[in-house]
Design an enzyme around this catalytic site. Structure first.
Site, mmCIF file in Angstrom:
data_model
loop_
_atom_site.group_PDB
_atom_site.id
_atom_site.type_symbol
_atom_site.label_atom_id
_atom_site.label_comp_id
_atom_site.label_asym_id
_atom_site.label_seq_id
_atom_site.Cartn_x
_atom_site.Cartn_y
_atom_site.Cartn_z
ATOM 1 N N SER A 82 0.816 -1.206 0.000
ATOM 2 C CA SER A 82 0.000 0.000 0.000
ATOM 3 C C SER A 82 0.860 1.270 0.000
ATOM 4 C CB SER A 82 -0.960 -0.052 1.193
ATOM 5 O OG SER A 82 -1.944 0.944 1.117
ATOM 6 N N HIS A 140 -2.846 -1.324 -4.592
ATOM 7 C CA HIS A 140 -4.319 -1.352 -4.679
ATOM 8 C C HIS A 140 -4.862 0.076 -4.670
ATOM 9 C CE1 HIS A 140 -4.687 -0.183 -0.479
ATOM 10 N NE2 HIS A 140 -3.843 -1.134 -0.143
#
Length: 241
Positions: free
Chosen positions: A126, A149
């Site tokens: 992330s 993501h």
């Protein structure tokens, strides 16, 4: 100098060494930071660890392992200001966390004039991705993973077009930073972010060590030995300028 004076001097030196060791141990315990200065070339390298969840303006649960950005930012400023520090080694094993805090740390690392090298161990997920690529040169161990993501919201979400546009802007800030500090294009990052075939109950892509290098996110597969060798090389180059 008398034998008594020699003994007193030796005792004083031993006490000073013990105090230094205690200070280093306290730094490791409290902030995951320590000075590496035992190498042959006597380069002074600051070690910074980014572990667990990157904590932002709100405190994470007390049982969580966290990296607090209000600790990291002043430390980075001190590293930049300290003429005795030759370089910075960043070790990452993070699940991600607060976007604003993560980007602030990444921008700070990228703006340092001292040579910097990052090493991803375990995970650089992330918002950990921008922090990993923010260094002058990046490494990843073969068993590490990096998850890319879309931006998520953990707070109140208002279902209007403005909210979606705001999320897009935040995502653009992240992909722009990553593409500017790696060999991956913004278009490719967005493709990896929106992949629906890899993650169970989620959208995005998980890259293992060698895959992260092939995608251009990370410069090289390697471990501690390679990361320190590269940092010494960068320090040496800067000292010759």
């Amino acid at each position: 100098m008398s034998e008594k004076q020699n003994t007193e001097q030796n005792q004083e030196e031993q006490q000073n060494e013990l105090k230094k060791e205690e200070m280093k141990n306290d730094q490791v315990r409290e902030m995951g930071q320590v000075l590496l200065d035992g190498n042959e070339k006597k380069y002074r390298v600051e070690l910074l660890t980014i572990i667990g969840e990157v904590e932002g303006h709100e405190s994470a649960p007390s049982h969580s392992k966290t990296t607090k950005y209000e600790h990291v930012l002043p430390r980075l400023a001190m590293i930049e200001d300290d003429a005795r520090v030759d370089g910075l080694l960043i070790l990452l094993n993070t699940v991600g966390g607060d976007v604003e805090a993560g980007l602030a740390i990444a921008e700070m690392i990228a703006s340092l004039s001292k040579p910097t090298v990052s090493l991803v161990l375990g995970g650089g997920h992330s918002i950990g991705v921008p922090m990993a690529v923010s260094a002058d040169y990046s490494f990843v161990v073969p068993s590490a993973t990096m998850v890319i993501h879309p931006v998520r919201s953990s707070g109140m979400f208002i279902g209007v077009a403005q909210t979606y546009r705001n999320m897009e802007k935040i995502q653009d800030r992240i992909t722009t930073f990553i593409s500017s500090h790696s060999h991956t294009s913004q278009k490719r990052l967005e493709e990896l972010m929106l992949d629906t075939t890899q993650l169970v109950k989620d959208v995005g892509t998980m890259l293992e060590g060698e895959e992260a290098v092939k995608e251009g996110l990370i410069d090289e597969v390697g471990g501690m030995k390679e990361a320190l060798a590269k940092l010494y090389e960068l320090i040496e180059k800067q000292k010759k300028i």
